[in-house]
Design a protein around this motif. Structure first.
Motif, PDB file in Angstrom:
ATOM      1  N   VAL A 123     -14.815  19.710  -7.630  1.00 22.20           N
ATOM      2  CA  VAL A 123     -15.342  18.375  -7.334  1.00 22.20           C
ATOM      3  C   VAL A 123     -16.769  18.551  -6.819  1.00 22.20           C
ATOM      4  CG1 VAL A 123     -15.136  16.322  -5.856  1.00 22.20           C
ATOM      5  CG2 VAL A 123     -13.063  17.420  -6.764  1.00 22.20           C
ATOM      6  N   LEU A 124     -17.705  17.783  -7.350  1.00 20.81           N
ATOM      7  CA  LEU A 124     -19.092  17.832  -6.898  1.00 20.81           C
ATOM      8  C   LEU A 124     -19.528  16.439  -6.476  1.00 20.81           C
ATOM      9  CD1 LEU A 124     -20.606  19.936  -9.857  1.00 20.81           C
ATOM     10  CD2 LEU A 124     -19.586  20.795  -7.733  1.00 20.81           C
ATOM     11  N   THR A 125     -20.179  16.346  -5.305  1.00 28.80           N
ATOM     12  CA  THR A 125     -20.750  15.052  -4.898  1.00 28.80           C
ATOM     13  C   THR A 125     -22.266  15.188  -4.946  1.00 28.80           C
ATOM     14  OG1 THR A 125     -20.992  15.321  -2.481  1.00 28.80           O
ATOM     15  CG2 THR A 125     -18.782  14.830  -3.310  1.00 28.80           C
ATOM     16  N   VAL A 126     -22.926  14.225  -5.587  1.00 33.81           N
ATOM     17  CA  VAL A 126     -24.343  14.401  -5.907  1.00 33.81           C
ATOM     18  C   VAL A 126     -25.257  13.526  -5.055  1.00 33.81           C
ATOM     19  CG1 VAL A 126     -23.706  14.949  -8.294  1.00 33.81           C
ATOM     20  CG2 VAL A 126     -24.462  12.623  -7.723  1.00 33.81           C
ATOM     21  N   VAL A 127     -26.502  13.997  -4.922  1.00 33.75           N
ATOM     22  CA  VAL A 127     -27.529  13.224  -4.213  1.00 33.75           C
ATOM     23  C   VAL A 127     -28.514  12.646  -5.229  1.00 33.75           C
ATOM     24  CG1 VAL A 127     -27.333  14.499  -2.048  1.00 33.75           C
ATOM     25  CG2 VAL A 127     -28.914  15.314  -3.807  1.00 33.75           C
ATOM     26  N   LYS A 128     -29.348  11.747  -4.739  1.00 35.37           N
ATOM     27  CA  LYS A 128     -30.283  11.000  -5.569  1.00 35.37           C
ATOM     28  C   LYS A 128     -31.226  11.897  -6.381  1.00 35.37           C
ATOM     29  CE  LYS A 128     -33.432   7.196  -4.433  1.00 35.37           C
ATOM     30  NZ  LYS A 128     -33.983   6.484  -3.257  1.00 35.37           N
ATOM     31  N   ASP A 129     -31.620  13.025  -5.766  1.00 35.44           N
ATOM     32  CA  ASP A 129     -32.603  13.912  -6.416  1.00 35.44           C
ATOM     33  C   ASP A 129     -32.113  14.525  -7.717  1.00 35.44           C
ATOM     34  OD1 ASP A 129     -34.265  13.504  -4.348  1.00 35.44           O
ATOM     35  OD2 ASP A 129     -33.925  15.433  -3.356  1.00 35.44           O
ATOM     36  N   ILE A 130     -30.833  14.440  -8.007  1.00 36.70           N
ATOM     37  CA  ILE A 130     -30.295  15.193  -9.146  1.00 36.70           C
ATOM     38  C   ILE A 130     -30.856  14.703 -10.480  1.00 36.70           C
ATOM     39  CG2 ILE A 130     -28.188  13.794  -9.418  1.00 36.70           C
ATOM     40  CD1 ILE A 130     -26.731  16.510  -9.990  1.00 36.70           C
ATOM     41  N   ASN A 131     -31.107  13.413 -10.602  1.00 37.88           N
ATOM     42  CA  ASN A 131     -31.592  12.882 -11.885  1.00 37.88           C
ATOM     43  C   ASN A 131     -32.042  11.433 -11.721  1.00 37.88           C
ATOM     44  OD1 ASN A 131     -29.224  11.238 -11.867  1.00 37.88           O
ATOM     45  ND2 ASN A 131     -28.063  12.859 -12.863  1.00 37.88           N
ATOM     46  N   GLN A 132     -32.490  10.886 -12.822  1.00 37.78           N
ATOM     47  CA  GLN A 132     -32.849   9.470 -12.869  1.00 37.78           C
ATOM     48  C   GLN A 132     -31.811   8.803 -13.765  1.00 37.78           C
ATOM     49  OE1 GLN A 132     -35.949   8.478 -11.356  1.00 37.78           O
ATOM     50  NE2 GLN A 132     -34.990   6.473 -11.546  1.00 37.78           N
ATOM     51  N   PRO A 133     -30.946   7.952 -13.208  1.00 36.94           N
ATOM     52  CA  PRO A 133     -29.904   7.358 -14.061  1.00 36.94           C
ATOM     53  C   PRO A 133     -30.503   6.592 -15.234  1.00 36.94           C
ATOM     54  CG  PRO A 133     -29.507   6.849 -11.754  1.00 36.94           C
ATOM     55  CD  PRO A 133     -30.869   7.472 -11.822  1.00 36.94           C
ATOM     56  N   GLY A 134     -29.839   6.673 -16.377  1.00 37.00           N
ATOM     57  CA  GLY A 134     -30.318   5.971 -17.566  1.00 37.00           C
ATOM     58  C   GLY A 134     -29.905   4.510 -17.546  1.00 37.00           C
ATOM     59  N   PHE A 135     -30.325   3.796 -18.565  1.00 38.05           N
ATOM     60  CA  PHE A 135     -29.984   2.387 -18.674  1.00 38.05           C
ATOM     61  C   PHE A 135     -28.876   2.212 -19.714  1.00 38.05           C
ATOM     62  CE2 PHE A 135     -34.300   2.404 -17.061  1.00 38.05           C
ATOM     63  CZ  PHE A 135     -34.175   1.534 -15.989  1.00 38.05           C
ATOM     64  N   PRO A 136     -28.198   1.067 -19.666  1.00 39.88           N
ATOM     65  CA  PRO A 136     -27.214   0.785 -20.716  1.00 39.88           C
ATOM     66  C   PRO A 136     -27.907   0.777 -22.076  1.00 39.88           C
ATOM     67  CG  PRO A 136     -26.992  -0.783 -18.906  1.00 39.88           C
ATOM     68  CD  PRO A 136     -28.235   0.017 -18.635  1.00 39.88           C
ATOM     69  N   THR A 137     -27.239   1.297 -23.088  1.00 43.00           N
ATOM     70  CA  THR A 137     -27.807   1.292 -24.442  1.00 43.00           C
ATOM     71  C   THR A 137     -27.148   0.179 -25.246  1.00 43.00           C
ATOM     72  OG1 THR A 137     -26.091   2.772 -25.239  1.00 43.00           O
ATOM     73  CG2 THR A 137     -28.082   3.804 -24.353  1.00 43.00           C
ATOM     74  N   LEU A 138     -27.743  -0.143 -26.383  1.00 37.74           N
ATOM     75  CA  LEU A 138     -27.163  -1.185 -27.221  1.00 37.74           C
ATOM     76  C   LEU A 138     -25.774  -0.757 -27.704  1.00 37.74           C
ATOM     77  CD1 LEU A 138     -27.575  -3.934 -28.502  1.00 37.74           C
ATOM     78  CD2 LEU A 138     -28.596  -2.788 -30.490  1.00 37.74           C
ATOM     79  N   ASP A 139     -25.690   0.488 -28.199  1.00 38.32           N
ATOM     80  CA  ASP A 139     -24.390   1.011 -28.646  1.00 38.32           C
ATOM     81  C   ASP A 139     -23.380   0.959 -27.504  1.00 38.32           C
ATOM     82  OD1 ASP A 139     -25.410   1.508 -31.084  1.00 38.32           O
ATOM     83  OD2 ASP A 139     -25.447   3.712 -30.904  1.00 38.32           O
TER      84      ASP A 139
END
Lengths: 336, 267
Positions: B180-196
């Motif tokens: 189990v891994l709990t993540v912090v904000k620095d890990i990435n930039q969340p993407g946006f919903p796609t059309l598909d």
């Protein structure tokens, strides 16, 4: 045997006992005295025996040292096994740990193993004397209110405590207590493993506001990143660290390591100067234990004045430069 | 490989109303969003999937029926599927009583028993409760290793290497899988919903698992299964004897401030 006594989980980093351990001992001592029971403290690591006496001098009746090379670094499952074994043997009614990256990881594992309650990030701890229950108070719901939580039946009652939310007791060289050195019983081999590959000290981490004696902090009242420079200027003049509210950090005027409040750091400096800070509960929860609080705000009804020892109601863009100028003049005068 | 992403529905603003009698939040559905750090956890799962061709990313949330919107959002962002844990018996759960059904659900999603090729991810904490306890507790109930405050993940063969942020630097850790891994904000930039993704979210059915489906008794979860009780909620009263000056052009206020600092030896 019934559960009795208070146990503090001490913390070490790099083979040195961390000062948060002594803050926990001050908390634990007050609770143990109210309950009329003993206070014990455990430290886990390798080569820490030298610290046992100081733990006693800072308030413990018993200092447990669990010594093993396997405990040199914090590894969640390993530490959890050692702590659970001690709790099952010593049966304390209350267990306190620090709300650090270590305590906030270790204690949920311990709680799940023992199937007991755990309250995170407490800023207030007390005893309900009628029921002999631990009252655990923490900011809740984004810091807008405080909640008091108890664990009525399950034992032990456990809490993680915000660093710097209490002051350590001075070391009393005359205090006597018991020192118990214990071996770590290694777990039977398991396929699950956790290994520390490397620790990298981060030199770019700025001087922690948590350890500063004087903090000058700014809020949204500074209006812009440029305006926030006033906070930095006054901090320089006072030899202070710079703090900020969550809003200011969210706006990107300064990094997260400067954030003070529930979602940032809790501080307890000698002097806290709040500039353009209205004083949300979430912010107050992070600085209300400062010895002296000075507030500058244009709104005379701002919450921050309720916790301040000295307040100036006025336009900070006028007040702060005037303070800086007077401080500089006084310094120049002294130099003459 | 299954990557189970635990996601919590949280109030969208920090100004939540609350019932001062019961100490519970008054949630109004339309304002609720996915806990921001859970979005980072989902993005981390999607990044792992991009590097391998055998990964199924499954979102799991526990909450009342409207919480399924968070799972639809996850699918719109790229998750393969979502599972909602919903039952009256779950209400009033504290962190321990929340972790038990979530751990059980992770087992179910991973084919009955979490395997050596599976991973559970979630945000380090939620913006409402801010306890950060559920992730580690889930790892305990699964009997697997945990790393918290994770800012980078590299999945190897049967293990995962992570960087874990701590107060004075960071650690590089190697955990065996599953973990189990709990993540912090620095890990990435969340993407946006796609059309598909949005199209998929519209057509997908989100299965709902109840207490019974998870094989749990009412004693394991909900208020019954919660060792903690909120006994009081209040607005704290802070008070000091405040000396208050109003700024004018005379310089009196700042003169007195300097005198005050001197009197306390603070300058």
């Amino acid at each position: 045997m019934d559960y009795e006594g208070v146990l503090v989980i001490g913390e070490q980093r790099g083979g040195r006992v961390h000062s948060v351990t002594f803050e926990l001992l001050a908390r634990g001592r007050a609770l143990a005295d109210k309950l009329g029971v003993k206070l014990s403290c455990v430290i886990l690591g390798h080569g820490l025996q030298q610290y046992a006496q100081e733990i006693v001098q800072r308030g413990a009746d018993t200092a447990y040292v669990i010594d093993d090379p396997a405990l040199e670094w914090f590894l969640p499952r390993t530490y959890c096994n050692a702590v659970v074994e001690l709790i099952e043997e010593a049966k304390p009614e209350v267990v306190l740990a620090a709300a650090t990256t270590t305590g906030r990881t270790l204690m949920p594992l311990v709680a799940a193993r023992l199937m007991t309650g755990l309250t995170a990030d407490c800023t207030g701890l007390d005893i309900d004397e009628k029921e002999r229950l631990l009252l655990q108070t923490r900011p809740a719901i984004g810091g807008n209110v405080m909640a008091t939580i108890k664990t009525p039946v399950a034992r032990p009652q456990m809490a993680t405590v915000r660093p710097k939310s209490a002051r350590p007791l001075p070391a009393d060289p005359g205090r006597r207590g018991e020192v118990v050195v214990k071996a770590y019983k290694r777990e039977a081999a398991s396929s699950a493993s956790e290994k520390m590959l490397e620790f990298v000290a981060d030199a770019t981490q700025e001087v922690s506001v948590q350890d500063a004696e004087v903090i000058v902090a700014g809020g949204k009242g500074l209006k812009t990143r440029d305006g926030f420079k006033l906070v930095e200027d006054l901090a320089r003049e006072l030899g202070a660290a710079v703090g900020a509210t969550r809003d200011v950090v969210d706006l990107g005027w300064i990094g997260y390591s400067h954030q003070i409040g529930l979602s940032g750091k809790t501080v307890s400096p000698k002097l806290y100067v709040a500039i353009g800070i209205s004083g949300t509960i979430q912010h107050l929860a992070g600085m209300q234990t400062a010895e002296t609080i000075v507030a500058i705000n244009r709104d005379k009804d701002a919450q921050i004045f309720k916790v301040a020892d000295f307040g100036i109601v006025g336009d900070l863009f006028q007040v702060v430069p005037e303070i800086i100028e007077k401080l500089q003049r006084a310094k120049a005068h002294k130099a003459l | 490989m299954h990557i189970v992403v635990l996601m919590k529905q949280v109030p969208g603003t920090s100004n939540v109303k609350m019932d001062e009698n019961t100490g519970t939040m008054i949630r109004t559905e339309h304002e609720n969003v996915m806990n921001p750090l859970d979005e980072n956890a989902l993005e981390a799962a999607l990044e792992i999937r991009r590097l391998r061709d055998d990964v199924s990313v499954v979102g799991v949330s526990m909450g009342p029926p409207p919480a399924k919107r968070v799972l639809e959002e996850a699918i719109a962002m790229g998750a393969d599927s979502g599972v909602l844990l919903s039952d009256r018996g779950f209400s009033g759960s504290d962190t321990l009583a929340t972790a038990i059904p979530l751990a059980r659900a992770a087992q179910v999603i991973c084919g009955g028993r979490i395997g050596p090729d599976d991973l559970v991810l979630c945000g380090e904490r939620a913006t409402d409760g801010e306890t950060g306890q559920v992730g580690p507790m889930v790892s305990s109930f699964l009997g697997v290793p945990v790393a918290t405050y994770v800012r980078s993940i590299h999945v190897g063969d049967g293990y995962v290497d992570v960087e874990r942020v701590v107060e004075d630097g960071f650690e590089r850790l190697r955990l065996s899988l599953p973990a189990v891994l709990t993540v912090v904000k620095d890990i990435n930039q969340p993407g946006f919903p796609t059309l598909d993704g949005k199209i998929a979210a519209r057509s997908v059915k989100i299965p709902v698992l109840t207490l019974k489906d998870l094989g749990l008794s009412p004693d394991h979860t909900g208020l019954h299964g919660s060792p903690t009780r909120v006994v009081r909620v209040f607005r704290p009263k802070f008070s000091r004897d405040t000396v208050l000056y109003t700024q004018d052009n005379s310089g009196t206020a700042t003169d007195n401030l300097l005198k005050f600092l001197d009197s306390r030896g603070l300058r």
